[in-house]
Design a protein around this motif. Structure first.
Motif, PDB file in Angstrom:
ATOM      1  N   ASP A   2       0.828  -1.185   0.000  1.00  0.00           N
ATOM      2  CA  ASP A   2       0.000   0.000   0.000  1.00  0.00           C
ATOM      3  C   ASP A   2       0.875   1.252   0.000  1.00  0.00           C
ATOM      4  O   ASP A   2       2.079   1.189   0.272  1.00  0.00           O
ATOM      5  CB  ASP A   2      -0.920  -0.007   1.219  1.00  0.00           C
ATOM      6  CG  ASP A   2      -1.991  -1.083   1.118  1.00  0.00           C
ATOM      7  OD1 ASP A   2      -2.449  -1.352  -0.005  1.00  0.00           O
ATOM      8  OD2 ASP A   2      -2.375  -1.642   2.158  1.00  0.00           O
ATOM      9  N   GLU A  72      -3.431  -1.973  -3.017  1.00  0.00           N
ATOM     10  CA  GLU A  72      -4.850  -2.153  -2.694  1.00  0.00           C
ATOM     11  C   GLU A  72      -5.445  -0.846  -2.193  1.00  0.00           C
ATOM     12  O   GLU A  72      -6.563  -0.482  -2.553  1.00  0.00           O
ATOM     13  CB  GLU A  72      -5.025  -3.233  -1.628  1.00  0.00           C
ATOM     14  CG  GLU A  72      -6.482  -3.458  -1.244  1.00  0.00           C
ATOM     15  CD  GLU A  72      -6.669  -4.501  -0.155  1.00  0.00           C
ATOM     16  OE1 GLU A  72      -7.832  -4.871   0.118  1.00  0.00           O
ATOM     17  OE2 GLU A  72      -5.658  -4.947   0.428  1.00  0.00           O
ATOM     18  N   TYR A  73      -4.672  -0.138  -1.357  1.00  0.00           N
ATOM     19  CA  TYR A  73      -5.142   1.118  -0.795  1.00  0.00           C
ATOM     20  C   TYR A  73      -4.096   2.210  -0.957  1.00  0.00           C
ATOM     21  O   TYR A  73      -2.895   1.956  -0.890  1.00  0.00           O
ATOM     22  CB  TYR A  73      -5.460   0.984   0.694  1.00  0.00           C
ATOM     23  CG  TYR A  73      -6.742   0.251   1.004  1.00  0.00           C
ATOM     24  CD1 TYR A  73      -7.984   0.854   0.779  1.00  0.00           C
ATOM     25  CD2 TYR A  73      -6.720  -1.038   1.516  1.00  0.00           C
ATOM     26  CE1 TYR A  73      -9.163   0.183   1.064  1.00  0.00           C
ATOM     27  CE2 TYR A  73      -7.891  -1.718   1.808  1.00  0.00           C
ATOM     28  CZ  TYR A  73      -9.115  -1.099   1.579  1.00  0.00           C
ATOM     29  OH  TYR A  73     -10.278  -1.768   1.857  1.00  0.00           O
ATOM     30  N   SER A 167     -13.938   7.396   0.084  1.00  0.00           N
ATOM     31  CA  SER A 167     -12.904   7.066   1.064  1.00  0.00           C
ATOM     32  C   SER A 167     -13.492   6.089   2.077  1.00  0.00           C
ATOM     33  O   SER A 167     -14.531   6.365   2.678  1.00  0.00           O
ATOM     34  CB  SER A 167     -12.416   8.329   1.781  1.00  0.00           C
ATOM     35  OG  SER A 167     -11.450   8.011   2.770  1.00  0.00           O
ATOM     36  N   HIS A 168     -12.852   4.938   2.237  1.00  0.00           N
ATOM     37  CA  HIS A 168     -13.368   3.878   3.105  1.00  0.00           C
ATOM     38  C   HIS A 168     -12.743   3.973   4.499  1.00  0.00           C
ATOM     39  O   HIS A 168     -11.524   4.128   4.638  1.00  0.00           O
ATOM     40  CB  HIS A 168     -13.058   2.505   2.506  1.00  0.00           C
ATOM     41  CG  HIS A 168     -13.776   2.243   1.219  1.00  0.00           C
ATOM     42  ND1 HIS A 168     -15.025   1.681   1.164  1.00  0.00           N
ATOM     43  CD2 HIS A 168     -13.426   2.496  -0.067  1.00  0.00           C
ATOM     44  CE1 HIS A 168     -15.418   1.588  -0.102  1.00  0.00           C
ATOM     45  NE2 HIS A 168     -14.459   2.073  -0.863  1.00  0.00           N
ATOM     46  N   ALA A 176      -9.109   5.481   3.643  1.00  0.00           N
ATOM     47  CA  ALA A 176      -8.211   5.278   2.498  1.00  0.00           C
ATOM     48  C   ALA A 176      -9.060   5.076   1.255  1.00  0.00           C
ATOM     49  O   ALA A 176     -10.249   4.753   1.339  1.00  0.00           O
ATOM     50  CB  ALA A 176      -7.306   4.076   2.725  1.00  0.00           C
ATOM     51  N   ARG A 178      -9.438   3.071  -2.477  1.00  0.00           N
ATOM     52  CA  ARG A 178      -9.018   1.837  -3.127  1.00  0.00           C
ATOM     53  C   ARG A 178      -8.213   2.145  -4.389  1.00  0.00           C
ATOM     54  O   ARG A 178      -8.611   2.988  -5.204  1.00  0.00           O
ATOM     55  CB  ARG A 178     -10.225   0.974  -3.477  1.00  0.00           C
ATOM     56  CG  ARG A 178     -10.999   0.469  -2.272  1.00  0.00           C
ATOM     57  CD  ARG A 178     -12.076  -0.507  -2.693  1.00  0.00           C
ATOM     58  NE  ARG A 178     -12.909  -0.911  -1.581  1.00  0.00           N
ATOM     59  CZ  ARG A 178     -12.603  -1.878  -0.716  1.00  0.00           C
ATOM     60  NH1 ARG A 178     -11.463  -2.535  -0.862  1.00  0.00           N
ATOM     61  NH2 ARG A 178     -13.425  -2.177   0.274  1.00  0.00           N
TER      62      ARG A 178
END
Length: 215
Positions: A2, A72-73, A167-168, A176, A178
């Motif tokens: 990441d 991934e992020y 943003s998760h 973050a 994706r």
């Protein structure tokens, strides 16, 4: 691996989270003595090495490493709109100042923090500091106001022809984006002359207006 873009306090929170999950990461910051590097004693990044590391640089280095590492992020912890800056660096867009009006037309003024220089910043907690480690509930714990919708949905309503990256939340107070969504944004923008791009979580967001640079 990441990517953490920004080596300050929020970058450190992201790094500590990833380390707690057993994940490797690269931190990008223009200051080689930034907080994250000092605290974690990160070595310089070398291609092919899979340990967590540090890269001195800015958006240019982010673009290069993003396509090399396929993260991934991406953790956007520096005070810039990473999605907009990414398109300017990678596809040659420039700020489209007049385009901000298109976004403002669909946003309630009571959530607008600032507008100008090609971007609109919005927040359900416009005038006060957020609580640390906030879980972003439906009712803001600072203002006591119930949110009519997550901010990313409000932004989608405001720019229906734009591209919105959500943003998760990975833990309270830490979000973050994706990597897959960044790649989709690039593919979407490749076919456009003008672009409204946004990043938003449940509570806050930023919209940037871009256009193809004149040759």
């Amino acid at each position: 691996m990441d990517i953490i873009f920004g080596g300050g306090r929020y970058g450190l929170e992201a790094a500590e989270y990833l380390a707690s999950q057993g994940k490797k990461f690269v931190v990008i910051d223009e200051d080689e003595n930034c907080l994250v590097r000092r605290e974690l004693n990160l070595p310089e990044y070398r291609e092919g090495v899979e340990d967590s590391a540090f890269v001195r640089g800015g958006i240019k280095e982010l673009v290069r490493l993003f396509f090399d590492l396929q993260p991934e992020y991406v953790f956007p912890t520096a005070p810039i709109h990473v999605a907009g800056a990414f398109l300017m660096e990678h596809l040659g867009f420039e700020v489209w100042y007049e385009g901000v009006d298109l976004a403002l037309a669909g946003i309630p003024m009571k959530v607008v923090v600032s507008a100008g220089r090609g971007s609109v910043v919005v927040s359900y907690n416009r005038d006060r500091d957020c609580l640390p480690k906030c879980r972003a509930p439906d009712v803001c714990p600072v203002t006591g106001i119930k949110k009519p919708a997550p901010m990313y949905e409000l932004v989608r309503f405001a720019i229906p022809d734009g591209f919105v990256i959500e943003s998760h939340y990975l833990q309270p107070g830490l979000g973050a984006i994706r990597g897959e969504r960044l790649r989709e944004m690039v593919e979407w923008a490749e076919r456009r002359e003008n672009a409204l791009v946004a990043t938003a979580c449940r509570c806050h967001g930023v919209i940037t207006a871009l256009r193809r640079a004149e040759r």
